[in-house]
Scaffold this motif. Structure first.
Motif, mmCIF file in Angstrom:
data_model
loop_
_atom_site.group_PDB
_atom_site.id
_atom_site.type_symbol
_atom_site.label_atom_id
_atom_site.label_comp_id
_atom_site.label_asym_id
_atom_site.label_seq_id
_atom_site.Cartn_x
_atom_site.Cartn_y
_atom_site.Cartn_z
ATOM 1 N N GLU A 7 0.816 -1.206 0.000
ATOM 2 C CA GLU A 7 0.000 0.000 0.000
ATOM 3 C C GLU A 7 0.857 1.266 0.000
ATOM 4 O O GLU A 7 0.364 2.352 -0.225
ATOM 5 N N GLU A 8 2.173 1.101 0.280
ATOM 6 C CA GLU A 8 3.037 2.270 0.273
ATOM 7 C C GLU A 8 3.370 2.664 -1.158
ATOM 8 O O GLU A 8 3.135 1.930 -2.099
ATOM 9 N N ALA A 9 3.917 3.840 -1.308
ATOM 10 C CA ALA A 9 4.321 4.293 -2.633
ATOM 11 C C ALA A 9 5.456 3.423 -3.156
ATOM 12 O O ALA A 9 6.212 2.824 -2.394
ATOM 13 N N LEU A 10 5.580 3.343 -4.482
ATOM 14 C CA LEU A 10 6.665 2.601 -5.073
ATOM 15 C C LEU A 10 7.996 3.208 -4.649
ATOM 16 O O LEU A 10 8.150 4.424 -4.585
ATOM 17 N N VAL A 11 8.964 2.337 -4.371
ATOM 18 C CA VAL A 11 10.249 2.772 -3.855
ATOM 19 C C VAL A 11 11.347 2.378 -4.838
ATOM 20 O O VAL A 11 11.386 1.254 -5.318
ATOM 21 N N GLU A 12 12.233 3.307 -5.132
ATOM 22 C CA GLU A 12 13.384 3.010 -5.971
ATOM 23 C C GLU A 12 14.338 2.146 -5.153
ATOM 24 O O GLU A 12 14.754 2.542 -4.058
ATOM 25 N N PRO A 13 14.699 0.926 -5.622
ATOM 26 C CA PRO A 13 15.460 -0.012 -4.795
ATOM 27 C C PRO A 13 16.765 0.541 -4.242
ATOM 28 O O PRO A 13 17.123 0.261 -3.096
ATOM 29 N N PHE A 14 17.495 1.344 -5.025
ATOM 30 C CA PHE A 14 18.780 1.821 -4.544
ATOM 31 C C PHE A 14 18.634 2.847 -3.431
ATOM 32 O O PHE A 14 19.579 3.101 -2.695
ATOM 33 N N SER A 15 17.446 3.440 -3.306
ATOM 34 C CA SER A 15 17.232 4.392 -2.221
ATOM 35 C C SER A 15 17.168 3.693 -0.866
ATOM 36 O O SER A 15 17.265 4.336 0.181
ATOM 37 N N LEU A 16 17.008 2.366 -0.875
ATOM 38 C CA LEU A 16 16.962 1.605 0.371
ATOM 39 C C LEU A 16 18.344 1.412 0.977
ATOM 40 O O LEU A 16 18.479 1.105 2.163
ATOM 41 N N ILE A 17 19.379 1.552 0.143
ATOM 42 C CA ILE A 17 20.747 1.343 0.615
ATOM 43 C C ILE A 17 21.285 2.638 1.214
ATOM 44 O O ILE A 17 21.206 3.702 0.604
ATOM 45 N N ARG A 18 21.852 2.539 2.418
ATOM 46 C CA ARG A 18 22.441 3.703 3.087
ATOM 47 C C ARG A 18 23.945 3.479 3.199
ATOM 48 O O ARG A 18 24.421 2.850 4.153
ATOM 49 N N PRO A 19 24.713 3.974 2.231
ATOM 50 C CA PRO A 19 26.159 3.748 2.262
ATOM 51 C C PRO A 19 26.821 4.207 3.568
ATOM 52 O O PRO A 19 27.739 3.544 4.069
ATOM 53 N N SER A 20 26.376 5.322 4.108
ATOM 54 C CA SER A 20 27.010 5.858 5.318
ATOM 55 C C SER A 20 26.819 4.947 6.527
ATOM 56 O O SER A 20 27.555 5.050 7.511
ATOM 57 N N ALA A 21 25.834 4.035 6.454
ATOM 58 C CA ALA A 21 25.571 3.130 7.574
ATOM 59 C C ALA A 21 26.256 1.775 7.401
ATOM 60 O O ALA A 21 26.109 0.896 8.256
ATOM 61 N N ILE A 22 27.003 1.595 6.315
ATOM 62 C CA ILE A 22 27.693 0.327 6.085
ATOM 63 C C ILE A 22 28.884 0.203 7.033
ATOM 64 O O ILE A 22 29.668 1.140 7.202
ATOM 65 N N THR A 23 29.011 -0.958 7.641
ATOM 66 C CA THR A 23 30.145 -1.274 8.510
ATOM 67 C C THR A 23 31.124 -2.140 7.751
ATOM 68 O O THR A 23 30.726 -3.127 7.111
ATOM 69 N N LEU A 24 32.404 -1.799 7.800
ATOM 70 C CA LEU A 24 33.434 -2.573 7.105
ATOM 71 C C LEU A 24 33.995 -3.616 8.065
ATOM 72 O O LEU A 24 34.670 -3.283 9.039
ATOM 73 N N HIS A 25 33.705 -4.872 7.775
ATOM 74 C CA HIS A 25 34.182 -5.951 8.636
ATOM 75 C C HIS A 25 34.487 -7.190 7.801
ATOM 76 O O HIS A 25 33.879 -8.247 7.979
ATOM 77 N N PRO A 26 35.414 -7.071 6.820
ATOM 78 C CA PRO A 26 35.739 -8.245 6.001
ATOM 79 C C PRO A 26 36.390 -9.335 6.835
ATOM 80 O O PRO A 26 37.153 -9.049 7.764
#
Length: 250
Positions: A7-26
């Motif tokens: 029922e929500e508006a259509l969402v552009e998939p890449f807008s779901l990704i938050r690069p600034s919240a990515i944690t680097l833990h290889p």
């Protein structure tokens, strides 16, 4: 592409990704392999395989990035969720890359993911090969403009053309080139996390064309690479030609 959220508006998939919240833990336990190690043409497929995938509460996903990308500042060019099996593979199409690419494995929701593995670098052998080749009419039916996109270069780009594919015995240098930066865009993801160098747009003018003649042509340079040879039929030399388009098989 868009994701239907009910029922929500259509969402552009890449807008779901938050690069600034990515944690680097290889981790050394998570392995990611990309094959083949070299791609030659836009649209070539790369198979990305993983091993020893550890069970996690959240799903895993793989993103495609340019080697110069900072994953904490840029969204991927493409991404796919992967199965939770310990070993498996996913196939990605590499399109119009003007730089080598690399694949990253993430775990967690898109809005707060953890980077857990990085693949080997996949080299793009034809980084300077022109793309987006197109023709445009002018007021003079014996003259056409040819436009394409390639990398920035001090080496002159040009059009080679002729009446047979095996003998492109005429040429024209570019007379105009342009590009744009993130500051030229209207804001949003296009000028921030989604921005990538668009390359340079080149334009050349080919003239003294005979009417209704089939011509073959390619664009680029010896040093940077050539486009495929395409062909077109020149417009008739009549007053109506300015409202028609050249017949092109490119």
């Amino acid at each position: 592409w868009q994701v239907d959220q009910g029922e929500e508006a259509l969402v552009e998939p890449f807008s779901l990704i938050r690069p600034s919240a990515i944690t680097l833990h290889p981790t050394h336990s998570q392995q990611l392999d990309a094959s083949p190690p070299v791609v030659w043409y836009s649209g070539d497929m790369v198979t990305v395989s993983w091993k020893d995938l550890l069970p996690r509460l959240h799903p895993y996903w793989i993103g495609v990035y340019l080697v110069s990308d900072d994953v904490t500042k840029t969204v991927p060019m493409r991404y796919k969720f992967v199965t939770s099996e310990r070993s498996g593979s996913a196939v990605f199409k590499v399109l119009n890359a003007r730089e080598d690419v690399v694949f990253y494995l993430f775990n967690g929701p898109l809005e707060k993911s953890v980077l857990v593995a990085k693949s080997n670098i996949v080299s793009v052998a034809t980084q300077g090969k022109p793309t987006g080749v197109r023709l445009a009419l002018t007021k003079d039916p014996s003259t056409l403009h040819v436009t394409w996109t390639s990398v920035a270069s001090d080496i002159p780009q040009r059009v080679q053309f002729g009446t047979t594919a095996s003998s492109l015995d005429r040429e024209a240098l570019t007379y105009m080139q342009s590009t744009y930066s993130r500051d030229d865009l209207c804001g949003g993801a296009a000028s921030s996390v989604g921005y990538r160098d668009p390359g340079v747009f080149y334009t050349a003018r080919i003239d003294t064309l005979d009417p209704l003649q089939r011509y073959y042509y390619r664009v680029g340079s010896e040093e940077g690479g050539w486009s495929d040879v395409n062909d077109f039929i020149s417009p008739p030399h009549s007053s109506s030609s300015s409202s028609s388009s050249p017949s092109s098989s490119s």
